[in-house]
Design an enzyme around this catalytic site. Structure first.
Site, PDB file in Angstrom:
ATOM      1  CG  HIS A 124      69.886  30.342  45.613  1.00 18.35           C
ATOM      2  ND1 HIS A 124      68.836  31.038  45.071  1.00 18.35           N
ATOM      3  CD2 HIS A 124      70.165  29.374  44.963  1.00 18.35           C
ATOM      4  CE1 HIS A 124      68.201  30.185  44.272  1.00 18.35           C
ATOM      5  NE2 HIS A 124      69.084  29.149  44.343  1.00 18.35           N
ATOM      6  CG  HIS A 136      69.698  20.725  38.972  1.00 22.35           C
ATOM      7  ND1 HIS A 136      70.682  21.456  38.386  1.00 22.35           N
ATOM      8  CD2 HIS A 136      69.161  21.683  39.742  1.00 22.35           C
ATOM      9  CE1 HIS A 136      70.913  22.707  38.717  1.00 22.35           C
ATOM     10  NE2 HIS A 136      69.684  22.946  39.747  1.00 22.35           N
ATOM     11  CD  GLU A 139      71.263  25.594  42.508  1.00 20.61           C
ATOM     12  OE1 GLU A 139      70.524  25.468  41.619  1.00 20.61           O
ATOM     13  OE2 GLU A 139      71.231  26.655  43.111  1.00 20.61           O
ATOM     14  CG  ASP A 199      69.109  22.309  45.502  1.00 21.12           C
ATOM     15  OD1 ASP A 199      70.016  22.726  44.641  1.00 21.12           O
ATOM     16  OD2 ASP A 199      68.116  22.963  45.322  1.00 21.12           O
ATOM     17  CG  HIS A 207      67.857  26.610  38.537  1.00 23.90           C
ATOM     18  ND1 HIS A 207      68.367  26.390  39.648  1.00 23.90           N
ATOM     19  CD2 HIS A 207      67.706  27.604  38.129  1.00 23.90           C
ATOM     20  CE1 HIS A 207      68.793  27.535  40.102  1.00 23.90           C
ATOM     21  NE2 HIS A 207      68.284  28.366  39.386  1.00 23.90           N
ATOM     22  CG  ASP A 249      65.753  23.187  40.401  1.00 26.39           C
ATOM     23  OD1 ASP A 249      65.684  22.420  41.396  1.00 26.39           O
ATOM     24  OD2 ASP A 249      66.692  23.588  40.196  1.00 26.39           O
ATOM     25  CE1 TYR A 300      61.617  25.749  43.339  1.00 23.97           C
ATOM     26  CE2 TYR A 300      60.803  25.682  41.151  1.00 23.97           C
ATOM     27  CZ  TYR A 300      61.763  25.174  41.915  1.00 23.97           C
ATOM     28  OH  TYR A 300      62.936  24.408  41.820  1.00 23.97           O
ATOM     29  CG  HIS A 316      63.199  22.003  45.421  1.00 25.82           C
ATOM     30  ND1 HIS A 316      63.876  22.032  46.593  1.00 25.82           N
ATOM     31  CD2 HIS A 316      63.950  22.345  44.281  1.00 25.82           C
ATOM     32  CE1 HIS A 316      65.204  22.319  46.002  1.00 25.82           C
ATOM     33  NE2 HIS A 316      65.283  22.506  44.933  1.00 25.82           N
TER      34      HIS A 316
END
Ligand code: FEO
Length: 399
Positions: free
Chosen positions: A28, A82, A84, A86, A146, A165, A193, A226
């Site tokens: 993104h 989370h 999101e 991903d 996040h 995250d 990051y 991640h």
């Protein structure tokens, strides 16, 4: 089922079952030059729990890794830390394949998963626990780190904090732990990051770090979603988060610009000369060769921001507009700065740049420098002066 993908134990009865995305180069808007991983974890209690899932296209890889340890149908619970995509993209497929008795998420996570996939999940509150028989998972809300739904899951029996995250980085690799990777790479990717994902939440991070201190938990492993996992240097990375989220001024100044016929480029060099002469440390980032996310990374520990653009059709140059929009959204604070640029006839751009710097609450040292067509000696001297004025404020702020 093929058995190419294996789970990796991270501590007793806890396995990494995520996926490695070697190919991704744009996350993104953030240039992920070293790829990334989507981490999911199996907790092999008497009842088995899966912590997070992976991005949709990587469902098969996650399933193979899980199957190397346990029949996926034995998974009793899926925890979504989370929502999101991903981390949740393959959740619907995982639910269909595993048929867990419960999917758990924070209250905001419940809403997000409903909105994304029409899922109805069990919501948990701050401090609530999940009994796995011989182990317990405790949930802690970390809103906006996040997203509003984010939470951390704590496994006290193994000292593992699943942080979604937080403490992550975009770094693909077979190494599962940060201590297996060269520190310079870890620091570079962790910095990038934080600058490109977490910086806007700096105030919340400061509050969270206080809360984490009060929890006083014996955390041995920070299992992020991640990149590699932290089992060493926990104090170091927490210290970096503390430092970065304070956004304290430094003497470093980022000069970023684009140029049509090298006029704005000459002005940028003169600004950098002035910064150095005044005692600041310039980093010149031409947007023709620097990605917006790399400019943002340089800005993380900078005290100054100087932006240059030619006027093109009554507007700022597209690359400059792109970078400024991106940088503004990440909310860097406590900056001193200014604008400069060349023009042919209308010359609105410096005014436009000033307006954006004002929106970003950058302390502008002047109304900037404009040069018609090609900067003459006076215009270049004004650029050096602009650099010196910013440097002077940086020196004053960092005394
Ligand atoms: Fe890795 Fe906010 O998703």
């Amino acid at each position: 089922m093929a058995d190419a993908f294996k789970a990796v134990p991270i501590t007793d009865k806890v396995y990494w079952v995520g996926a490695i995305d070697w190919e991704i180069r744009d996350f993104h808007g953030y240039a992920t030059s070293r790829g990334t991983t989507y981490n999911a974890y199996l907790v092999m209690g008497e009842k088995v729990a899966l912590m997070d899932t992976v991005k949709g296209p990587f469902f098969g890889e996650m399933m193979e890794r899980i199957a190397s340890v346990v029949d996926p149908k034995k998974i009793e619970y899926i925890v979504s830390n989370h929502s999101e995509m991903d981390h949740s993209g393959s959740l619907p497929q995982a639910i269909a394949a595993m048929e867990p008795s419960k999917v758990l998420a924070s209250e905001m996570g419940g809403r997000a998963l409903k909105a994304h996939f029409g899922l109805d999940v069990t919501t948990v509150k701050e401090g609530e626990t999940l009994d796995l028989g011989d182990m317990t998972v405790e949930f802690h809300e970390t809103r906006m780190l996040h997203w509003p739904d984010s939470m951390w899951s704590w496994l006290p029996d193994r000292g593992v904090m699943f942080t979604n995250d937080a403490f992550g980085m975009h770094l693909a690799g077979q190494e599962r732990f940060t201590d297996e990777v060269d520190w310079s790479v870890i620091l570079e990717e962790e910095t990038k990051y934080f600058a490109n994902i977490l910086l806007p939440m700096s105030n919340l991070i400061q509050k969270l770090l206080v809360k984490v201190g009060q929890w006083n938990l014996p955390v041995k492993i920070l299992a992020t979603d991640h990149g590699p996992i932290w089992r060493q240097d926990l104090d170091k990375v927490i210290g970096l988060y503390d430092r970065w989220s304070r956004q304290e001024p430094t003497r470093k100044a980022v000069v970023t610009y684009d140029t049509m016929w090298k006029s704005t480029s000459q002005m940028a060099s003169a600004v950098a000369e002035g910064l150095a002469a005044g005692g600041a440390s310039p980093r010149v980032m031409p947007l023709a060769g620097s990605h917006r996310s790399d400019v943002m990374t340089e800005l993380l520990e900078a005290g100054g921001l100087l932006v240059g653009s030619p006027t093109l059709n009554n507007n700022m140059f597209p690359t400059v507009a792109d970078a400024l929009t991106y940088i503004k959204g990440l909310k860097p604070r406590n900056l001193v700065g200014g604008a400069f640029g060349s023009y042919g006839w209308s010359g609105e751009v410096v005014k436009q740049l000033n307006a954006v710097l004002d929106e970003m609450q950058v302390e502008r040292v002047s109304d900037g420098v404009r040069a018609m067509y090609v900067p003459d000696a006076a215009a270049l001297a004004a650029c050096r002066q602009l650099g010196q004025q910013v440097a002077q404020r940086l020196v004053e702020r960092t005394k």
